[in-house]
Design a protein around this motif. Structure first.
Motif, mmCIF file in Angstrom:
data_model
loop_
_atom_site.group_PDB
_atom_site.id
_atom_site.type_symbol
_atom_site.label_atom_id
_atom_site.label_comp_id
_atom_site.label_asym_id
_atom_site.label_seq_id
_atom_site.Cartn_x
_atom_site.Cartn_y
_atom_site.Cartn_z
ATOM 1 N N ARG A 140 -10.955 0.762 12.798
ATOM 2 C CA ARG A 140 -10.590 2.018 12.081
ATOM 3 C C ARG A 140 -10.222 1.835 10.569
ATOM 4 O O ARG A 140 -10.646 2.635 9.728
ATOM 5 N N ALA A 170 -9.028 13.116 7.142
ATOM 6 C CA ALA A 170 -8.819 13.692 5.873
ATOM 7 C C ALA A 170 -9.693 14.820 5.375
ATOM 8 O O ALA A 170 -9.812 15.117 4.065
ATOM 9 N N ASN A 220 -1.898 1.482 17.514
ATOM 10 C CA ASN A 220 -1.573 2.586 17.593
ATOM 11 C C ASN A 220 -2.793 3.669 17.506
ATOM 12 O O ASN A 220 -3.010 4.478 16.518
ATOM 13 N N PHE A 273 -1.204 -2.246 12.229
ATOM 14 C CA PHE A 273 0.321 -2.553 12.376
ATOM 15 C C PHE A 273 0.485 -3.323 13.607
ATOM 16 O O PHE A 273 -0.517 -3.613 14.370
ATOM 17 N N MET A 292 3.273 2.121 1.761
ATOM 18 C CA MET A 292 3.615 2.759 2.906
ATOM 19 C C MET A 292 5.264 2.483 3.159
ATOM 20 O O MET A 292 5.945 3.360 4.015
ATOM 21 N N ASN A 302 0.957 -1.258 0.084
ATOM 22 C CA ASN A 302 0.081 -0.060 0.024
ATOM 23 C C ASN A 302 0.855 1.157 -0.057
ATOM 24 O O ASN A 302 0.409 2.363 0.438
ATOM 25 N N VAL A 354 -1.703 8.270 -1.728
ATOM 26 C CA VAL A 354 -2.866 8.606 -0.775
ATOM 27 C C VAL A 354 -4.182 7.881 -1.208
ATOM 28 O O VAL A 354 -4.928 7.208 -0.351
ATOM 29 N N PHE A 371 -5.036 6.725 18.110
ATOM 30 C CA PHE A 371 -4.694 8.445 18.203
ATOM 31 C C PHE A 371 -5.025 8.778 19.475
ATOM 32 O O PHE A 371 -6.177 8.768 20.013
ATOM 33 N N ARG A 409 6.422 7.363 15.661
ATOM 34 C CA ARG A 409 6.232 7.169 14.139
ATOM 35 C C ARG A 409 4.937 6.486 13.870
ATOM 36 O O ARG A 409 4.156 6.489 12.733
ATOM 37 N N GLU A 410 4.618 5.809 14.680
ATOM 38 C CA GLU A 410 3.308 4.700 14.640
ATOM 39 C C GLU A 410 2.231 5.674 14.413
ATOM 40 O O GLU A 410 1.303 5.180 13.455
ATOM 41 N N LEU A 411 1.890 6.786 14.864
ATOM 42 C CA LEU A 411 0.679 7.420 14.674
ATOM 43 C C LEU A 411 0.876 8.125 13.186
ATOM 44 O O LEU A 411 -0.115 8.004 12.671
ATOM 45 N N ASP A 448 2.186 6.707 10.703
ATOM 46 C CA ASP A 448 1.859 5.541 9.903
ATOM 47 C C ASP A 448 0.548 5.315 9.842
ATOM 48 O O ASP A 448 -0.104 4.992 8.798
ATOM 49 N N ALA A 449 -0.006 5.270 11.099
ATOM 50 C CA ALA A 449 -1.603 5.215 11.126
ATOM 51 C C ALA A 449 -2.391 5.705 10.278
ATOM 52 O O ALA A 449 -3.242 5.491 9.395
ATOM 53 N N SER A 450 -1.997 7.047 10.372
ATOM 54 C CA SER A 450 -2.758 8.170 9.674
ATOM 55 C C SER A 450 -2.278 8.090 8.073
ATOM 56 O O SER A 450 -3.398 7.950 7.359
ATOM 57 N N TYR A 451 -1.141 7.972 7.581
ATOM 58 C CA TYR A 451 -0.864 7.587 6.150
ATOM 59 C C TYR A 451 -1.806 6.458 5.721
ATOM 60 O O TYR A 451 -2.346 6.380 4.658
ATOM 61 N N ALA A 452 -1.685 5.294 6.429
ATOM 62 C CA ALA A 452 -2.300 4.117 6.255
ATOM 63 C C ALA A 452 -3.866 4.241 5.969
ATOM 64 O O ALA A 452 -4.619 3.360 5.351
ATOM 65 N N LEU A 453 -4.424 5.209 6.517
ATOM 66 C CA LEU A 453 -6.004 5.458 6.273
ATOM 67 C C LEU A 453 -6.191 6.319 4.978
ATOM 68 O O LEU A 453 -7.016 6.865 5.028
ATOM 69 N N GLY A 454 -5.204 6.552 4.273
ATOM 70 C CA GLY A 454 -5.153 7.426 3.316
ATOM 71 C C GLY A 454 -5.448 8.682 3.295
ATOM 72 O O GLY A 454 -6.044 9.512 2.940
ATOM 73 N N VAL A 455 -4.689 9.192 4.707
ATOM 74 C CA VAL A 455 -4.607 10.777 4.848
ATOM 75 C C VAL A 455 -3.497 11.340 4.277
ATOM 76 O O VAL A 455 -2.267 10.877 4.347
ATOM 77 N N ARG A 470 -3.658 4.198 -0.532
ATOM 78 C CA ARG A 470 -3.883 3.633 1.127
ATOM 79 C C ARG A 470 -5.287 3.641 1.099
ATOM 80 O O ARG A 470 -5.727 3.019 2.307
ATOM 81 N N ARG A 471 -5.863 4.560 0.450
ATOM 82 C CA ARG A 471 -7.748 4.478 0.933
ATOM 83 C C ARG A 471 -8.121 3.148 0.541
ATOM 84 O O ARG A 471 -8.925 2.599 1.095
#
Lengths: 259, 358
Positions: free
Chosen positions: A162, A113, A95, A91, A53, A51, A81, A97, B236-238, B240-247, A84-85
């Motif tokens: 999530r 987003a 993690n 992970f 990453m 994806n 972007v 937020f 960095r995990e946070l 990564d988490a955000s990027y992985a959601l397509g942000v 990844r959507r």
């Protein structure tokens, strides 16, 4: 609709260092594929290329092709972007937020987003995703509490909720149970079995029993030696990998006679 | 007390090897007394005048006696432990003594000057007589520091975001290097720089905001450095988490990184403000001093708290007076309280902004 992944001759680099060499796999839609192998063999790195990453890490780059239903993820005009959507990820370390409530964590993919939806839509998404992650009954009374207050296993299921809240077509899981106790692990394995009905799932695991329990197909990665790139040694039906592998290295690894 | 199922304890016949000889609990006190007595004896025998030598001899003798005693009784390892502990505690006290003395002295000297007039009146027409106050100086300091913060905080924060999230390679290293160099720039040099380009260059008379620019230059490296550290603390995990959601990356920074680091960023901002609130040198050049109230930081000389102290001690005019000195101490105390308030405020705000787990 869940999508098919075809990786062709992928080389993965960290700067000049070749981490994974010449890997090719075909992953069918609505299946669970497990990546196993010793630490440092590149299976997580390979997963992160699915994806895009991997390129988040400075110096991370790939050569070769990753096709999602025939479309190259590394094509020149593809937006990472959007990739990844479509291809979500869970992970190793849960993690959530820390600044957000359970509710906000689930819809974080929309909220961060900047996607606007009505309160009702968000309520539906939160309930559906939490139910999908088998967490709804445990947290429905405290959706406005911080996500960081949950137990480790609950946090990991929150992260799965999530990831599925944004309705991806593929779900990548990087050792999702490695920090969890056996009961939480079982909960997540059951969940994977349910999610298989809707998503194409790729999971990296160090736990071979887990790979045998949850996956349809298994890929075994290995290192030729220190400083050598990781390679895909064998990729086949899970039952065949664990009963009658065609490679000696695979047999040694799964029977614990490795190294 | 809960007792578990009774098991008979083995009776000890010989001393356990787990137990070592220890000095009694009063040993440090005894060593201190011995040190003082020995030092007094030396003073008498050798005829030292003054107390400074005796004081340091007593301290040294205390360390020697305690360490030597411990070495005899407790052995080498514990003696080293005693020596190190003594040095650490005395460094702590040595660092604290001047701080407490300064604060105590300022409170004692400054408090008598405090009254309602002191905070509501300027020094206009008061001169070396009683009365008057630091109202004008207080306004000047608040305005100038606020303007400095408005200039320096955004630039500093954006620089820190650049360095942590985007910067790699030579340019980022150069920025980091120059920020480090700026940290060491003496405040008078910053003042001189602004003086040359803003006042000499344009022929303007000193005014409040000119001082703000120099203060901003002094604040900037502090803000960059501390904000950078705070942003680096976001796992960095946070991201990564955000990027992985397509942000996208910029939304990840705005919605995930900054809120997570908010508590630390507030602290670093307020500490940077506190750092320059008492700055004096550039203000001499750039702001000047005015006895009367000037609320406009963009025109005319303004009073400031540090300059007020300088003025009231008679250093500016050559007219020292007892009233002036009392007012100077009052202003010094006000300045200390202002910085204290900023520090306490930073802690409170930081606590409110910290991510919660319950």
């Amino acid at each position: 609709m869940a999508k098919q992944i075809d990786v062709e001759n992928l080389n993965v680099y960290y700067g000049d260092f070749l981490a994974v060499q010449d890997a090719s796999v075909n992953i069918a839609p609505l299946t669970v594929t497990a990546f196993i192998g010793p630490s440092g063999c590149g299976k997580s790195t390979f997963l992160r290329t699915l994806n895009r990453m991997h390129e988040v890490i400075p110096g991370g780059r790939v050569t070769g092709k990753v096709l999602l239903d025939g479309e190259d993820l590394y094509g020149s005009d593809v937006d990472p972007v959007n990739v990844r959507r479509t291809v979500g990820m869970v992970f190793q370390k849960a993690n959530p937020f820390p600044t957000m409530s359970i509710y906000d964590n689930v819809i974080a993919g929309y909220k961060i987003a900047g996607t606007r939806k009505s309160k009702n839509d968000f309520d539906d998404i939160v309930e559906r995703s939490l139910r999908g992650a088998n967490l709804w009954e445990e947290v429905k009374q405290r959706l406005n509490r911080p996500g960081a207050g949950l137990s480790g296993g609950q946090q990991q299921r929150l992260c799965i909720a999530r990831a599925i809240a944004v309705e991806p077509q593929v779900l990548l899981m990087d050792e999702p149970c490695s920090a969890l106790d056996p009961i939480s692990t079982l909960a997540i394995e059951d969940l994977i079995a349910e999610l298989k009905a809707s998503y194409t799932i790729v999971i990296v695991t160090h736990n071979m029993q887990q790979a045998a329990r949850v996956s349809d197909r298994t890929a075994f990665f290995n290192l030729a030696g220190v400083g050598q790139p990781g390679r895909l040694v064998e990729y086949d039906e899970t039952s065949k990998i664990f009963s009658n592998p065609s490679q000696k290295a695979t047999e040694d690894y799964i029977s614990g006679r490795f190294g | 007390m809960t007792s578990l199922a009774a098991g008979s304890r083995p009776t000890r016949t010989q001393p356990s090897e787990l137990v070592g000889a220890r000095l009694p609990r009063w040993a440090p006190v005894a060593a201190a007394v011995a040190g003082v007595v020995l030092a007094l004896a030396l003073k008498a025998v050798l005829g030292w005048t003054g107390w400074l030598t005796a004081f340091f001899s007593a301290a040294l003798l205390f360390v020697v006696v305690l360490t030597g005693w411990s070495f005899r009784v407790e052995g080498r390892r514990r003696a080293k432990d005693r020596l190190a502990s003594t040095l650490i505690y005395s460094s702590f006290v040595a660092a604290l003594v001047p701080l407490v003395l300064i604060l105590g002295y300022i409170v004692v000297k400054g408090l008598p000057a405090f009254n309602a007039d002191f905070f509501t009146h300027s020094m206009n027409g008061v001169g070396s007589r009683a009365g008057g106050g630091l109202y004008a100086a207080f306004i000047g300091t608040l305005e100038q520091v606020a303007i400095a913060a408005i200039i320096a905080l955004p630039i500093g924060l954006f620089t820190a975001i650049y360095l942590v999230e985007y910067g790699k390679g030579g340019f980022a290293r150069a920025v980091t290097f120059f920020v480090d160099v700026m940290t060491g720039v003496p405040s008078i040099v910053a003042g001189l720089f602004v003086y040359t380009f803003l006042l000499l260059g344009t022929g303007l008379r000193p005014f409040g905001a000119a001082g703000s620019i120099a203060l901003a230059i002094l604040m900037l490296p502090v803000v960059v450095r501390s904000s950078e550290e705070m942003l680096k603390l976001v796992p960095r995990e946070l991201r990564d988490a955000s990027y992985a959601l397509g942000v996208p990356k910029w939304r990840t920074i705005v919605k995930v990184v900054l809120p997570t680091a908010l508590s630390g960023l507030i602290t670093s901002a307020l500490l940077a403000i506190a750092r320059v609130a008492g700055e004096t040198a550039p203000l001499i050049l750039l702001v000047g001093y005015a006895a009367k109230i000037n609320n406009n930081p963009f025109h005319g000389d303004q009073a400031t708290l540090p300059m007020f102290v300088w003025d009231q001690l008679g250093k500016r005019t050559g007219n020292a007076s007892d009233f002036g000195e009392a007012r100077a101490w009052g202003a010094a105390l006000t300045l200390v309280l202002l910085v204290l308030l900023l520090n306490v405020g930073a802690r409170l705000l930081a606590r409110l902004a910290r991510p919660k787990t319950r």
